[in-house]
Design a protein around this motif. Sequence first.
Motif, PDB file in Angstrom:
ATOM      1  N   ASP A 154       0.833  -0.990  -0.068  1.00 25.20           N
ATOM      2  CA  ASP A 154      -0.013   0.117   0.005  1.00 25.20           C
ATOM      3  C   ASP A 154       1.063   1.260  -0.019  1.00 25.20           C
ATOM      4  O   ASP A 154       1.793   1.247   0.834  1.00 25.20           O
ATOM      5  CB  ASP A 154      -0.811   0.028   1.212  1.00 25.20           C
ATOM      6  CG  ASP A 154      -1.961  -1.004   1.058  1.00 25.20           C
ATOM      7  OD1 ASP A 154      -2.025  -1.599   0.041  1.00 25.20           O
ATOM      8  OD2 ASP A 154      -2.671  -1.176   2.073  1.00 25.20           O
ATOM      9  N   GLN A 155       0.493   2.311  -0.900  1.00 20.94           N
ATOM     10  CA  GLN A 155       1.281   3.557  -1.129  1.00 20.94           C
ATOM     11  C   GLN A 155       0.574   4.406  -0.185  1.00 20.94           C
ATOM     12  O   GLN A 155      -0.549   5.181  -0.646  1.00 20.94           O
ATOM     13  CB  GLN A 155       1.547   3.895  -2.323  1.00 20.94           C
ATOM     14  CG  GLN A 155       2.405   2.769  -3.166  1.00 20.94           C
ATOM     15  CD  GLN A 155       3.772   2.497  -2.881  1.00 20.94           C
ATOM     16  OE1 GLN A 155       4.363   3.312  -2.889  1.00 20.94           O
ATOM     17  NE2 GLN A 155       4.089   1.463  -2.024  1.00 20.94           N
ATOM     18  N   PRO A 156       1.216   5.136   0.988  1.00 22.15           N
ATOM     19  CA  PRO A 156       0.459   6.145   1.477  1.00 22.15           C
ATOM     20  C   PRO A 156       0.089   7.360   0.947  1.00 22.15           C
ATOM     21  O   PRO A 156      -0.878   7.954   1.134  1.00 22.15           O
ATOM     22  CB  PRO A 156       1.651   6.320   2.786  1.00 22.15           C
ATOM     23  CG  PRO A 156       2.417   5.217   2.939  1.00 22.15           C
ATOM     24  CD  PRO A 156       2.645   4.677   1.437  1.00 22.15           C
ATOM     25  N   GLN A 163       9.052  11.600 -15.161  1.00 23.32           N
ATOM     26  CA  GLN A 163      10.150  10.675 -15.700  1.00 23.32           C
ATOM     27  C   GLN A 163      11.229  10.419 -14.817  1.00 23.32           C
ATOM     28  O   GLN A 163      12.304   9.628 -14.751  1.00 23.32           O
ATOM     29  CB  GLN A 163      10.710  11.206 -17.117  1.00 23.32           C
ATOM     30  CG  GLN A 163       9.420  11.085 -18.234  1.00 23.32           C
ATOM     31  CD  GLN A 163       9.115   9.663 -18.535  1.00 23.32           C
ATOM     32  OE1 GLN A 163      10.004   9.038 -19.152  1.00 23.32           O
ATOM     33  NE2 GLN A 163       8.132   9.225 -18.134  1.00 23.32           N
ATOM     34  N   HIS A 164      11.659  11.600 -13.965  1.00 25.26           N
ATOM     35  CA  HIS A 164      12.660  11.587 -13.007  1.00 25.26           C
ATOM     36  C   HIS A 164      12.388  11.777 -11.750  1.00 25.26           C
ATOM     37  O   HIS A 164      12.311  12.788 -11.073  1.00 25.26           O
ATOM     38  CB  HIS A 164      13.686  12.706 -13.603  1.00 25.26           C
ATOM     39  CG  HIS A 164      14.375  12.333 -14.748  1.00 25.26           C
ATOM     40  ND1 HIS A 164      15.440  11.431 -15.029  1.00 25.26           N
ATOM     41  CD2 HIS A 164      14.293  12.998 -16.198  1.00 25.26           C
ATOM     42  CE1 HIS A 164      15.592  11.298 -16.326  1.00 25.26           C
ATOM     43  NE2 HIS A 164      15.059  12.303 -17.028  1.00 25.26           N
ATOM     44  N   PRO A 165      12.096  10.914 -11.085  1.00 26.15           N
ATOM     45  CA  PRO A 165      11.583  10.818  -9.823  1.00 26.15           C
ATOM     46  C   PRO A 165      12.633  11.155  -8.706  1.00 26.15           C
ATOM     47  O   PRO A 165      13.588  10.630  -8.779  1.00 26.15           O
ATOM     48  CB  PRO A 165      10.807   9.601  -9.575  1.00 26.15           C
ATOM     49  CG  PRO A 165      11.581   8.508 -10.308  1.00 26.15           C
ATOM     50  CD  PRO A 165      11.912   9.321 -11.500  1.00 26.15           C
ATOM     51  N   TYR A 166      12.127  11.633  -7.556  1.00 25.59           N
ATOM     52  CA  TYR A 166      13.034  11.966  -6.436  1.00 25.59           C
ATOM     53  C   TYR A 166      12.727  11.027  -5.419  1.00 25.59           C
ATOM     54  O   TYR A 166      13.362  11.008  -4.648  1.00 25.59           O
ATOM     55  CB  TYR A 166      13.051  13.450  -6.020  1.00 25.59           C
ATOM     56  CG  TYR A 166      13.419  14.467  -6.981  1.00 25.59           C
ATOM     57  CD1 TYR A 166      14.976  14.858  -6.970  1.00 25.59           C
ATOM     58  CD2 TYR A 166      12.559  15.114  -7.956  1.00 25.59           C
ATOM     59  CE1 TYR A 166      15.364  15.549  -8.015  1.00 25.59           C
ATOM     60  CE2 TYR A 166      12.945  15.812  -8.751  1.00 25.59           C
ATOM     61  CZ  TYR A 166      14.267  16.242  -8.910  1.00 25.59           C
ATOM     62  OH  TYR A 166      14.966  17.028  -9.909  1.00 25.59           O
ATOM     63  N   SER A 167      11.377  10.307  -5.654  1.00 22.68           N
ATOM     64  CA  SER A 167      11.187   9.327  -4.443  1.00 22.68           C
ATOM     65  C   SER A 167      11.783   7.829  -5.154  1.00 22.68           C
ATOM     66  O   SER A 167      11.761   7.630  -6.115  1.00 22.68           O
ATOM     67  CB  SER A 167       9.687   9.003  -4.759  1.00 22.68           C
ATOM     68  OG  SER A 167       9.008  10.339  -4.532  1.00 22.68           O
ATOM     69  N   GLN A 168      12.540   7.240  -4.136  1.00 22.13           N
ATOM     70  CA  GLN A 168      13.070   5.905  -4.452  1.00 22.13           C
ATOM     71  C   GLN A 168      12.532   5.032  -3.458  1.00 22.13           C
ATOM     72  O   GLN A 168      12.283   5.197  -2.344  1.00 22.13           O
ATOM     73  CB  GLN A 168      14.702   6.240  -4.116  1.00 22.13           C
ATOM     74  CG  GLN A 168      15.124   7.038  -5.266  1.00 22.13           C
ATOM     75  CD  GLN A 168      16.888   6.866  -5.101  1.00 22.13           C
ATOM     76  OE1 GLN A 168      17.311   6.011  -4.511  1.00 22.13           O
ATOM     77  NE2 GLN A 168      17.361   8.087  -5.469  1.00 22.13           N
ATOM     78  N   GLY A 169      12.529   3.634  -3.787  1.00 25.50           N
ATOM     79  CA  GLY A 169      11.815   2.625  -3.073  1.00 25.50           C
ATOM     80  C   GLY A 169      13.109   1.564  -2.967  1.00 25.50           C
ATOM     81  O   GLY A 169      14.149   1.545  -2.916  1.00 25.50           O
ATOM     82  N   VAL A 177      15.010   7.690   2.633  1.00 20.65           N
ATOM     83  CA  VAL A 177      15.737   6.512   1.940  1.00 20.65           C
ATOM     84  C   VAL A 177      15.494   5.148   2.849  1.00 20.65           C
ATOM     85  O   VAL A 177      15.636   5.407   4.043  1.00 20.65           O
ATOM     86  CB  VAL A 177      17.419   6.774   2.346  1.00 20.65           C
ATOM     87  CG1 VAL A 177      18.252   5.437   1.871  1.00 20.65           C
ATOM     88  CG2 VAL A 177      17.721   8.001   1.496  1.00 20.65           C
ATOM     89  N   PRO A 178      14.896   4.158   2.419  1.00 19.49           N
ATOM     90  CA  PRO A 178      14.323   3.113   2.960  1.00 19.49           C
ATOM     91  C   PRO A 178      15.466   2.084   3.406  1.00 19.49           C
ATOM     92  O   PRO A 178      15.365   0.971   3.096  1.00 19.49           O
ATOM     93  CB  PRO A 178      13.293   2.435   2.222  1.00 19.49           C
ATOM     94  CG  PRO A 178      13.931   2.653   0.909  1.00 19.49           C
ATOM     95  CD  PRO A 178      14.677   4.096   0.802  1.00 19.49           C
ATOM     96  N   PRO A 238       7.766   1.187  -3.931  1.00 22.75           N
ATOM     97  CA  PRO A 238       8.445   2.237  -4.628  1.00 22.75           C
ATOM     98  C   PRO A 238       8.540   3.477  -4.071  1.00 22.75           C
ATOM     99  O   PRO A 238       8.996   4.515  -4.526  1.00 22.75           O
ATOM    100  CB  PRO A 238       7.798   2.389  -5.970  1.00 22.75           C
ATOM    101  CG  PRO A 238       6.472   1.671  -5.705  1.00 22.75           C
ATOM    102  CD  PRO A 238       6.503   0.705  -4.740  1.00 22.75           C
ATOM    103  N   GLN A 239       7.638   3.540  -2.783  1.00 23.72           N
ATOM    104  CA  GLN A 239       7.606   4.725  -2.212  1.00 23.72           C
ATOM    105  C   GLN A 239       6.990   5.973  -2.988  1.00 23.72           C
ATOM    106  O   GLN A 239       7.541   7.166  -3.150  1.00 23.72           O
ATOM    107  CB  GLN A 239       8.738   5.290  -1.401  1.00 23.72           C
ATOM    108  CG  GLN A 239       9.125   4.248  -0.175  1.00 23.72           C
ATOM    109  CD  GLN A 239      10.215   4.922   0.737  1.00 23.72           C
ATOM    110  OE1 GLN A 239      10.143   4.503   1.812  1.00 23.72           O
ATOM    111  NE2 GLN A 239      11.002   5.836   0.344  1.00 23.72           N
TER     112      GLN A 239
END
Length: 688
Positions: free
Chosen positions: A112-114, A487-493, A434-435, A510-511
């Motif tokens: 689930d993606q908050p 195209q260029h996310p700053y969110s990383q999972g 950062v996970p 994927p956050q």
Amino acid sequence: MRSFVLTTVFLSALALATPHDYYDPHVINELHKRNIIYDGQIADTYDFVIAGGGTAGLVLAARLSEDSNTTVLVLEAGDTGDAVKSSVDVPGNAYYSSLLGSSYDWNYKTVDQPHAGNRAIAWARGKLLGGSSAVNGLYMVRPSKLEVDAWAGLVPSGDLWNWNGLFANMVKSENFTAPSADIQAAGAIMYDASVHGTSGPVHSSYPGYIVPVVGNWTATLDSIGITRTADASGGEGWGSFIATSAINPANWTRSYSRSAYIDPLPPRSNLAILANSTVTRILFTPGSSGLTASQVEFAATSAGPRRLVNVKKEVLITGGAVGSPQILLASGVGPKDVLDAAGVTVNVELPGVGQHLQDHISTQVVFKASVDTAASLHDSQATTLPNGQSSPFLSFINSATAYANATDLLGKDYAATLTGQIAGSLPASRDSLVPSQYEEVKLGYEAIFNTTLGFMSTQIGQVELLLSLTGTAEGGDQSIAVQAALQHPYSQGRIYITSNNTFDMPVIDPQYLSHSADIVNLREGLKLARKIAQTPPLSSAVTVEVSPGPNVQSDADWETWLAGAIGTEFHPSCTCAMLPQAMGGVVDANLKVYGLTNVRVADASVFPIQFAAHLQAPTYGLAEQAANIIRSQYNGVPLTPAATATPPSATSSVPIQTDQSHSSSILGASASWCLLFAGFVTGAFTLL
């Protein structure tokens, strides 16, 4: 009754378009005699064992087995795909007779993606020979030179992965055919033949039928200041264009890694491809310079017996952004905290495995087609074809594309302001987003973040815009949509495992939208999608907005709506990132896994950054270059100048006319009617 009639017409059109020999037992028997093993009988030992028979794995299988003294085994978790050949081969089936959701799909889901409505989002990936290249939307869109050179700059000795190196290998994989004069004119297509290959295995071309409204795309984008590009394949992958697709114009079928690299081969005694064989783990023996992979364990089912095959030279992992880190983790290579929790013995502590996960997310603004457009899409004219011929119409797929840079999206002043805000967010993002508990991974996040931020001041696309004419769930068979994809996310999972059983699904997180800049860029992309549809000449093809609807106007409205609407564009990558080990990297510039002497990863999981592109073309290029590197080491085949050739520059700003020997036709609009009806059934998507 109406739905029954529509379905009957649709199925009739499909039957007419399907070659009669798709299920000819003589054809299947011929396939049995080649390199795919159907009786499960393989040798005890191979030089190279390839874990994954997808987009990249089959490239490596074909190239490495060109050396007759080298033995190669491919282990593919999915089936051969023989039984669903027409679903794979007919390009339009990617949209309306898809294999997604079937046993030929891994059927992954995120947690689930908050920030996305607390939804678990489906992640389709092909589970058959050819992998996702057998089920995707067929786009052959390359990244830009700026992006590829930025990737090479993140890696010590990364010259093999700069634009010249990757470009040469994308060209090597390609067999380009220009559009017919009719198709080129109908779609206002521009191309530059000098940036394409013409002797590679993978066909790259244009559909044999084109919906007339496609011809309005580039003119509409021109009107709002996003100019058309002569050919995005030459390193300037921005602006608007009609994309090439993985279509074989000789018979209007999908060109994918199996049909391109494997099916044309004569029998090779040194190549074996075994389907329905999931790699469960790699076994190692210790040595002075690290662990050496000595055996690969695999099985057909979770409860089935485990089999072992010996490795003489190397294990090549090509399981994709999900499968490759899962194989490493199941083999005891990865973050210690993850392995301990999963009950897996740590063989090599490598914190970056499964980290740095990045994906393109998208949704769309949907409109009802205008009366004239709807009438043209529902023409009752029938199209008949001689039995055994594939249909040019059924090769129609979405291909009108544009990449909007930060200024296109935000305006010059807001783009500069947002860039400054993103830069200032790095310390907090590093600490909270950062996970991973490992400093190496956080340093890698910083490097990727800063590289991504640098793209904001260039022409590189921040959002991809796609014209969807294959129907939507919201608007049905009379809808037109403009999709917007970050195209260029700053969110990383990350991807990780919770058990030592490889048949258990990994955890995918994927956050999405965890960094606020991703929300802003996608929000502005959706506003731009609305504007495009309301701008002449495209505006003449649409009437009312169906979704999200005219009530969505403020930034808050858009952000609330998109959180519940976004999904994947099916481009996950970066989970075995090519970065220094001190930055949470998993592989070096030669694709070797840190701490292992003879294991490489060679697929989209090794890209350290996301591209403004679809991942199919660069993955083919990466696999070709991987084969060059491996053969150079073992077989005395040097890395030739062709592997790092300097590409020509795009020189044309107008459509180039090229006569074609194959026939193309702009068919009656009854075909469009069938396609749009089918899109209503399944919804539209783009993949790879």
